[in-house]
Design a protein around this motif. Structure first.
Motif: not given
Length: 117
Positions: A54, A20, A23
């Motif tokens: 992230t 994730m 992404l």
């Protein structure tokens, strides 16, 4: 045995989170493209926020693996300490790399593209 199964299932969850995050980095790259096309700084601000997020989450994932590897290193018999030390050092280098990327991301907000996690 049940403890090891739980650990493996937890680590599978971490890999899903990592996917994730990847992404999200792609989405951040798309924001950078929009910024280049429109010169709208809100896209660049959003991509920087995504990349910081992230990297931070990745740091926590790598910290988990470092702690896991350290516990395994401490528990292993002396005949295998050397090879487990290599694994532990690899985890430490990943953490150092993420910290460097976080520093760069916070100091240089105009760099285009996602950090290489």
């Amino acid at each position: 045995m049940d403890k090891e199964i739980f650990r493996l299932e937890f680590e599978n969850l971490l890999w899903v989170i990592f996917i994730m995050l990847s992404l999200l980095n792609i989405y951040g790259d798309l924001d950078d493209e929009k910024f280049l096309k429109t010169n709208n700084t809100s896209y660049k601000m959003e991509s920087n926020y995504i990349f910081n997020f992230t990297l931070t989450v990745t740091l926590f994932i790598y910290l988990y693996f470092f702690i896991r590897n350290y516990k395994k290193y401490e528990a292993i018999d002396d005949s295998q300490k050397d090879i487990y030390l290599v694994k532990l050092l690899g985890s430490a280098f990943l953490i150092a790399g993420i910290i460097c990327l976080l520093y760069f991301q916070n100091q240089q907000n105009s760099f285009l593209g996602s950090p290489a996690i």
